[in-house]
Design an enzyme around this catalytic site. Sequence first.
Site, PDB file in Angstrom:
ATOM      1  N   HIS A 172       0.830  -1.205  -0.116  1.00 58.31           N
ATOM      2  CA  HIS A 172      -0.010  -0.018  -0.034  1.00 58.31           C
ATOM      3  C   HIS A 172       0.898   1.411   0.021  1.00 58.31           C
ATOM      4  CE1 HIS A 172      -3.739  -2.370   2.127  1.00 58.31           C
ATOM      5  NE2 HIS A 172      -3.397  -2.554   0.660  1.00 58.31           N
ATOM      6  N   HIS A 217      -7.388  -0.484   2.696  1.00 49.56           N
ATOM      7  CA  HIS A 217      -6.766  -1.075   1.311  1.00 49.56           C
ATOM      8  C   HIS A 217      -6.901   0.243   0.498  1.00 49.56           C
ATOM      9  CE1 HIS A 217      -5.988  -5.314   2.737  1.00 49.56           C
ATOM     10  NE2 HIS A 217      -6.875  -4.835   3.654  1.00 49.56           N
TER      11      HIS A 217
END
Length: 668
Positions: free
Chosen positions: A534, A577
């Site tokens: 990420h 996310h």
Amino acid sequence: VVLDLGSDASAVATTLAATSFDYIVVGGGTAGLAVASRLGAGNTSSNVLVLEAGSDGQGDPRIDVPGFAGAALGTSFDWGFSSTAQENANGRSIYWPRGKVLGGSSAINFLVSTRPNTAEHDVWASLANSSAWSFNSLLPYYRASERGSAPGPNSQAQVPTWAAASHGTTGPIRTSFAPYMAPSFSGFFKALRARGKPVATDLHSGANAGVNYAPSTIDPSAHTRSYSVAYLALAPNVVVVLNAQVTNINWKAGTTGDAVAEGVTVVPTGGGDALTVVARREVILSAGAVQSPQLLELSGVGNPAILNPLGIATVVDLPGVGENLQDHPAIVDVYRLKPGFPSLDQLSNASFMDDALAQYANGQGILTEALFPLAFLRLGDFLNSTERAVVSTLGSAANNPQLDARQFSASTQLYNANVPVMELLSINVYFGDATAEPGQAYVSLAGCLQHSLSRGTIHITSSNPLAPPAIDPKYLQSPLDTYLLAQAGRYLRRTAQQANLAKFVASEKEPGPAVQSLDDWQAWVRSVVRTEYHPLGTCSMQPRQYGGVVGPDLKVHGTANVRVVDVSVVPIHVSSHLQTVACASRAHFLVRHPWRELEALTDDASVHAHRRDRGEGRGAHPGRPVSPVRTLRSLFSPLSRFGVPLHACDDPPLTHTLHLLAFALDAP
Ligand SMILES: Cc1cc2nc3c(=O)[nH]c(=O)nc-3n(C[C@H](O)[C@H](O)[C@H](O)COP(=O)(O)OP(=O)(O)OC[C@H]3O[C@@H](n4cnc5c(N)ncnc54)[C@H](O)[C@@H]3O)c2cc1C
């Protein structure tokens, strides 16, 4: 219209020479296809060009089948980057996958669909000096991207809580809950509940603290991945060129003031004859958190101290490019399952695979499943009061000199706002750092730090555009990061020992019984820390004087017509996310209707005054008067572009219609 520069360069050259493009979108990934398709939708002319370095993976089971998620890693669909040797992680280089395929990382990711916490968006908005990036401002854009399906029955009879109001109903990206759920997944959920963790009502709602089952980006009718290529159906007129690697932004010579892009240079991926393509209006970068800053630097936008030694002339002196890299560093505890409990490890057994494929053909079984149960924990959810005092010390300014005043204050606000700092998730396969034992089934439990205080960099080290940039996430630069990941590892071990999960577990594989004291855990963290995939922040949305790269309108400071629309603009990390994050969804409004978006973009009165002076903002009296009739007519066009009837206002235009009405009434 999809062309391939790798296999048919002359056809591409002919088409590009014959077409005049308003917008060139660099990178046909998660953000790029969303922006390009929204820009192209409803237009009869093909004025949007997408240049994507990867190939087309549609129909490939490694992309389409949820249970095969991860199989595309290390293939030609993956850039397969590695970090530099990490000083605080035993000098290890860490593998960094990134999608190199139409759809980008949304094609190769693990299909989890969540959104950030409301407070995180609000801190982002304050770093950007614009309430346009608050959660509430973005919610309509989030919803417009999604077509969510409520949870149905699953093999563990678990019922995720779900708030319909948080979800979109007409967007291109399908979200749903798989019909198969691994027994260990429900064991993990129940173990966390038994340990007193609350249920988060809906992981799309902005109130994400607690434990829940996350929706996945799965089309529930076909049981296949739903990802950003779905946007292309909105705009068949968008021209996409595959295997096309952009190597440079070309600037208009002889301009004064902000640099003006007139197009890009592109080569077949990996090298070959270069083509130049002209953009009449804008160049829009969506090459991701690694390659958007790389392209800016290759094109002379960045820190002269980095560019000039490489022989690159400075076009815009912008030292923030490639700085402020933030990631979710992760650790994974691994447990052997008792015999009889299934996991994806068993797909290596031919008869298990045959059975799984047969079930999948009927929309059932282990291959329909993606990651399900997630917990977003606040400090108090996994630390006692003594441990929280340690957090204050390790998180102090003195212990974190890498943070500038704004980043320190923003991080402190987030820690104080009681937003989740740790994500826990269970993975139905071996996901450890050593090797799986043949024939053994596992459950892996990951702890992923959501608000790391470390700050890394991504910079070019060569003027060769085909050479990867140096990725230095500076994992564990902050002592607080090491401490919190060690505590997460411990917490996960105790969770695996809770009766609801322990009934599936035969023994602990990693880290194993030798790791007991806090020092042991911290040493182990240094030996295994890796990415949750990420990264963001490398083209940060902050004012230029504070190291920002783009403004709240996503335009690169010092340029007239270059924007960045991918997650590299997010100025501070979020507990989510990332594939949902709404930069791209908002971007097409900024590009298409800048005058409609102006009022939302800034809270700074002086900026409003400046825009009025330039004849741009509300209340302005530009040389060409605004016709209320024209304005009101265009009020309705965005809705029809989406094919959305006016009463079904699950769509951003509603809010902006109000802005527009105010604007129209104010017009001379
Ligand atoms: C393995 C993995 C698992 C993940 N799991 C999840 C998950 O379960 N849920 C979730 O929400 N998020 C997940 N993420 C994160 C999420 O997918 C990404 O953060 C998000 O997709 C990034 O979108 P982007 O548009 O910024 O970049 P990308 O989607 O990566 O798009 C960038 C595109 O630009 C192209 N490109 C790059 N350079 C050039 C160039 N010079 N010329 C032309 N094209 C170029 C690339 O090939 C790529 O297609 C995961 C990521 C990975 C890698």
